[in-house]
Design an enzyme around this catalytic site. Sequence first.
Site, mmCIF file in Angstrom:
data_model
loop_
_atom_site.group_PDB
_atom_site.id
_atom_site.type_symbol
_atom_site.label_atom_id
_atom_site.label_comp_id
_atom_site.label_asym_id
_atom_site.label_seq_id
_atom_site.Cartn_x
_atom_site.Cartn_y
_atom_site.Cartn_z
ATOM 1 N N ASP A 8 22.343 25.631 -7.973
ATOM 2 C CA ASP A 8 22.730 24.531 -7.099
ATOM 3 C C ASP A 8 24.192 24.682 -6.661
ATOM 4 O O ASP A 8 24.941 23.710 -6.625
ATOM 5 C CB ASP A 8 22.532 23.194 -7.833
ATOM 6 C CG ASP A 8 22.270 22.059 -6.853
ATOM 7 O OD1 ASP A 8 21.557 22.277 -5.868
ATOM 8 O OD2 ASP A 8 22.811 20.958 -7.067
ATOM 9 N N CYS B 287 6.663 11.122 5.625
ATOM 10 C CA CYS B 287 8.102 10.860 5.481
ATOM 11 C C CYS B 287 8.439 9.508 6.114
ATOM 12 O O CYS B 287 8.132 9.282 7.292
ATOM 13 C CB CYS B 287 8.909 11.978 6.150
ATOM 14 S SG CYS B 287 10.666 11.570 6.252
ATOM 15 N N CYS C 295 14.892 10.946 -2.917
ATOM 16 C CA CYS C 295 13.642 10.456 -2.326
ATOM 17 C C CYS C 295 12.549 11.477 -2.649
ATOM 18 O O CYS C 295 12.749 12.674 -2.453
ATOM 19 C CB CYS C 295 13.797 10.302 -0.813
ATOM 20 S SG CYS C 295 12.241 10.002 0.046
ATOM 21 N N CYS D 209 17.191 11.894 6.708
ATOM 22 C CA CYS D 209 16.605 12.095 5.369
ATOM 23 C C CYS D 209 17.283 11.171 4.352
ATOM 24 O O CYS D 209 18.491 11.239 4.130
ATOM 25 C CB CYS D 209 16.741 13.552 4.947
ATOM 26 S SG CYS D 209 16.109 13.858 3.285
HETATM 27 C C1 B12 Z 1 21.642 20.783 1.249
HETATM 28 C C2 B12 Z 1 20.542 20.472 0.281
HETATM 29 C C3 B12 Z 1 19.785 19.323 0.503
HETATM 30 C C4 B12 Z 1 19.898 18.505 1.773
HETATM 31 C C5 B12 Z 1 19.146 19.242 2.917
HETATM 32 C C6 B12 Z 1 17.746 19.723 2.493
HETATM 33 C C7 B12 Z 1 17.179 20.873 3.304
HETATM 34 N N1 B12 Z 1 15.870 20.845 3.503
HETATM 35 O O1 B12 Z 1 17.865 21.769 3.730
HETATM 36 C C8 B12 Z 1 19.318 17.152 1.321
HETATM 37 C C9 B12 Z 1 20.454 16.282 0.788
HETATM 38 C C10 B12 Z 1 18.561 16.384 2.401
HETATM 39 C C11 B12 Z 1 18.431 17.603 0.162
HETATM 40 C C12 B12 Z 1 17.349 16.894 -0.274
HETATM 41 C C13 B12 Z 1 16.534 17.308 -1.320
HETATM 42 N N2 B12 Z 1 16.774 18.318 -2.169
HETATM 43 CO CO1 B12 Z 1 18.173 19.551 -1.918
HETATM 44 N N3 B12 Z 1 19.455 20.997 -1.764
HETATM 45 C C14 B12 Z 1 20.302 21.294 -0.835
HETATM 46 C C15 B12 Z 1 21.018 22.607 -1.182
HETATM 47 C C16 B12 Z 1 22.409 22.284 -1.706
HETATM 48 C C17 B12 Z 1 21.095 23.591 -0.005
HETATM 49 C C18 B12 Z 1 19.787 23.710 0.816
HETATM 50 C C19 B12 Z 1 19.948 24.605 2.004
HETATM 51 O O2 B12 Z 1 20.769 25.504 2.009
HETATM 52 N N4 B12 Z 1 19.151 24.390 3.059
HETATM 53 C C20 B12 Z 1 19.267 25.217 4.204
HETATM 54 C C21 B12 Z 1 17.974 25.305 4.967
HETATM 55 C C22 B12 Z 1 18.193 26.319 6.087
HETATM 56 O O3 B12 Z 1 16.999 25.774 4.057
HETATM 57 P P1 B12 Z 1 15.468 25.369 4.137
HETATM 58 O O4 B12 Z 1 15.285 24.010 4.654
HETATM 59 O O5 B12 Z 1 14.902 25.686 2.801
HETATM 60 O O6 B12 Z 1 14.984 26.412 5.255
HETATM 61 C C23 B12 Z 1 14.066 27.454 5.019
HETATM 62 C C24 B12 Z 1 12.667 27.098 5.489
HETATM 63 O O7 B12 Z 1 12.769 26.390 6.726
HETATM 64 C C25 B12 Z 1 12.072 28.494 5.683
HETATM 65 N N5 B12 Z 1 11.232 28.630 6.842
HETATM 66 C C26 B12 Z 1 11.517 29.382 7.873
HETATM 67 N N6 B12 Z 1 10.529 29.361 8.770
HETATM 68 C C27 B12 Z 1 9.584 28.557 8.278
HETATM 69 C C28 B12 Z 1 8.365 28.188 8.817
HETATM 70 C C29 B12 Z 1 7.559 27.295 8.099
HETATM 71 C C30 B12 Z 1 6.244 26.915 8.686
HETATM 72 C C31 B12 Z 1 8.013 26.804 6.846
HETATM 73 C C32 B12 Z 1 7.172 25.844 6.078
HETATM 74 C C33 B12 Z 1 9.274 27.190 6.305
HETATM 75 C C34 B12 Z 1 10.032 28.088 7.049
HETATM 76 O O8 B12 Z 1 13.171 29.400 5.855
HETATM 77 C C35 B12 Z 1 14.398 28.660 5.892
HETATM 78 C C36 B12 Z 1 15.512 29.532 5.392
HETATM 79 O O9 B12 Z 1 15.270 30.040 4.099
HETATM 80 C C37 B12 Z 1 20.075 23.194 -2.294
HETATM 81 C C38 B12 Z 1 20.805 23.945 -3.423
HETATM 82 C C39 B12 Z 1 21.185 25.346 -3.016
HETATM 83 N N7 B12 Z 1 22.377 25.772 -3.382
HETATM 84 O O10 B12 Z 1 20.413 26.044 -2.389
HETATM 85 C C40 B12 Z 1 19.333 21.944 -2.839
HETATM 86 C C41 B12 Z 1 17.838 22.092 -3.111
HETATM 87 C C42 B12 Z 1 17.183 22.749 -1.916
HETATM 88 N N8 B12 Z 1 17.356 20.662 -3.196
HETATM 89 C C43 B12 Z 1 16.490 20.477 -4.048
HETATM 90 C C44 B12 Z 1 15.845 19.229 -4.236
HETATM 91 C C45 B12 Z 1 15.074 19.024 -5.536
HETATM 92 C C46 B12 Z 1 15.918 18.249 -3.237
HETATM 93 C C47 B12 Z 1 15.091 16.960 -3.142
HETATM 94 C C48 B12 Z 1 13.629 17.105 -3.562
HETATM 95 C C49 B12 Z 1 15.806 15.890 -4.000
HETATM 96 C C50 B12 Z 1 15.216 14.504 -3.911
HETATM 97 N N9 B12 Z 1 14.136 14.184 -4.594
HETATM 98 O O11 B12 Z 1 15.780 13.685 -3.231
HETATM 99 C C51 B12 Z 1 15.239 16.604 -1.638
HETATM 100 C C52 B12 Z 1 14.116 17.231 -0.802
HETATM 101 C C53 B12 Z 1 14.287 17.012 0.674
HETATM 102 C C54 B12 Z 1 13.528 18.057 1.482
HETATM 103 N N10 B12 Z 1 12.353 17.709 1.954
HETATM 104 O O12 B12 Z 1 14.031 19.164 1.653
HETATM 105 C C55 B12 Z 1 16.091 21.745 -4.793
HETATM 106 C C56 B12 Z 1 14.759 22.255 -4.225
HETATM 107 C C57 B12 Z 1 13.760 22.748 -5.247
HETATM 108 C C58 B12 Z 1 12.495 23.225 -4.601
HETATM 109 N N11 B12 Z 1 11.440 23.346 -5.383
HETATM 110 O O13 B12 Z 1 12.435 23.501 -3.420
HETATM 111 C C59 B12 Z 1 17.354 22.659 -4.493
HETATM 112 C C60 B12 Z 1 17.027 24.146 -4.395
HETATM 113 C C61 B12 Z 1 18.358 22.384 -5.606
HETATM 114 C C62 B12 Z 1 18.066 23.218 -6.847
HETATM 115 N N12 B12 Z 1 18.941 24.149 -7.191
HETATM 116 O O14 B12 Z 1 17.054 23.052 -7.482
HETATM 117 N N13 B12 Z 1 18.851 18.802 -0.329
HETATM 118 S S1 SF4 Z 2 13.170 13.415 0.979
HETATM 119 FE FE1 SF4 Z 2 13.798 13.253 3.140
HETATM 120 S S2 SF4 Z 2 12.254 14.495 4.196
HETATM 121 FE FE2 SF4 Z 2 11.365 13.986 2.193
HETATM 122 S S3 SF4 Z 2 10.221 12.075 2.520
HETATM 123 FE FE3 SF4 Z 2 12.266 11.493 1.809
HETATM 124 S S4 SF4 Z 2 13.350 11.108 3.727
HETATM 125 FE FE4 SF4 Z 2 11.585 12.328 4.273
#
Ligand code: B12
Ligand code: SF4
Length: 345
Positions: free
Chosen positions: A133, A197, A239, A213
Amino acid sequence: MARPTPALPDREEILEIIAPFGVDRIGFAAATPDEHTRAALEDRIAHGYADTMGFTFGNPSRSTDPGRTVDGAVTVIAAARSYAVADEPAPVRPAARIARYARTDHYTPLRQGLQAVVRRLRSAGERAVVMVDHNGLVDRAMAHRAGLGWFGRNANLMLPGAGSMFVLGAVVTTARYPHDTPVADGCGTCRRCIDGCPTGAIVEAGVVDARRCLAWLVQRPGDFPEEFRAALGDRIYGCDDCQEVCPPTTHLSIRSPSPASDGDMWVDLIDMLNADDATLLDRYGRWYIADRDPRWLRRNALICVGNTASPTDIEARAVVERYRDGDDDLLAEHARWALAQIASR
Ligand code: B12
Ligand code: SF4
Ligand code: SF4
């Protein structure tokens, strides 16, 4: 006589080292730069989806290049620790729920387990660093590469046979291992998370707009956008909705929770609004609280009281009225909103 350097631990030995810390899934990935994820981070920033978040968005070329953490890195060992727990019954007084990942500290045991792996790798003469993280590495992308799971449409990494309720971390190392292959998509035609969501934050499959979010809005400093206050419901931190509607996660994970990951689900809102800064930081300081300022917890608590308290609850109304009449303008405005919500019921 100098002792011989131990050989590299194999996958089984690493699993043995890390199992006592609640980790039973690991995978190996190449430590090469991840151009796809760097482009995804930049794209999210360009669309405004990253809002004011720093984290991995602060320096995309660094957070997608493990070589920037360990010189000469060859392998990323990704690991996942379950945080799946069943819900606890709601208390009688106004209370707010904590998302499962934050009810107790799952990152410390994961970090400790990976640190034990690091010590073993260093004993074999390798360089190795733990990343959990951390702003310097996108955990999901590395875990995906290491074959731990597929990207769910809710953006979470989904572990086959177990769902998404796992925290993720990694060791970046110079040690050489055969790399695992990514897991194929398992979402099929499902789109329950996108429809489920409460704020429409999943703007396309796997893409979350943080400005909508709730998991980000509870962390974000400043005014809580009025259009999302009712949707916050009784969530004080995090959430889980997009995971709670997800069939693989609910069927496989929450219904057979890990006994090791139990924690407190509910926060008493009146207690929280009456507590001083030191008490709040002592209780909740391991959460991400912007500027370590408990004011943001109080802001969230006021919204939750507004969403949950009964109009006949004199104690709840009195504590909110105190904030309405207090000298913090931002909290006073959230208190006015909460009182109007309570009165409208
Ligand atoms: C910033 C962050 C957030 C932000 C933004 C989340 C986001 N989706 O990016 C916020 C504050 C909203 C957040 C919320 C949550 N987070 Co958070 N967060 C982070 C953090 C610090 C960085 C994430 C990041 O870099 N995102 C950047 C984007 C570009 O990444 P991505 O969305 O995964 O994008 C990929 C996909 O889109 C995929 N992709 C590409 N093409 C396609 C096509 C399709 C069809 C699909 C499906 C995917 C896909 O490739 C992309 C690049 O790899 C990490 C910790 C870390 N250092 O990594 C934790 C992390 C991601 N979070 C985590 C958690 C637990 C959560 C929550 C569940 C917490 C909660 N209960 O509230 C929520 C889930 C929200 C959600 N639906 O994502 C865990 C996830 C564990 C897991 N099993 O995935 C992490 C890894 C922390 C950890 N070390 O455990 N988080
Ligand atoms: S964690 Fe964010 S994306 Fe997931 S249900 Fe809640 S508001 Fe929606
Ligand atoms: S709810 Fe359906 S589409 Fe969303 S992550 Fe789960 S399986 Fe995939």
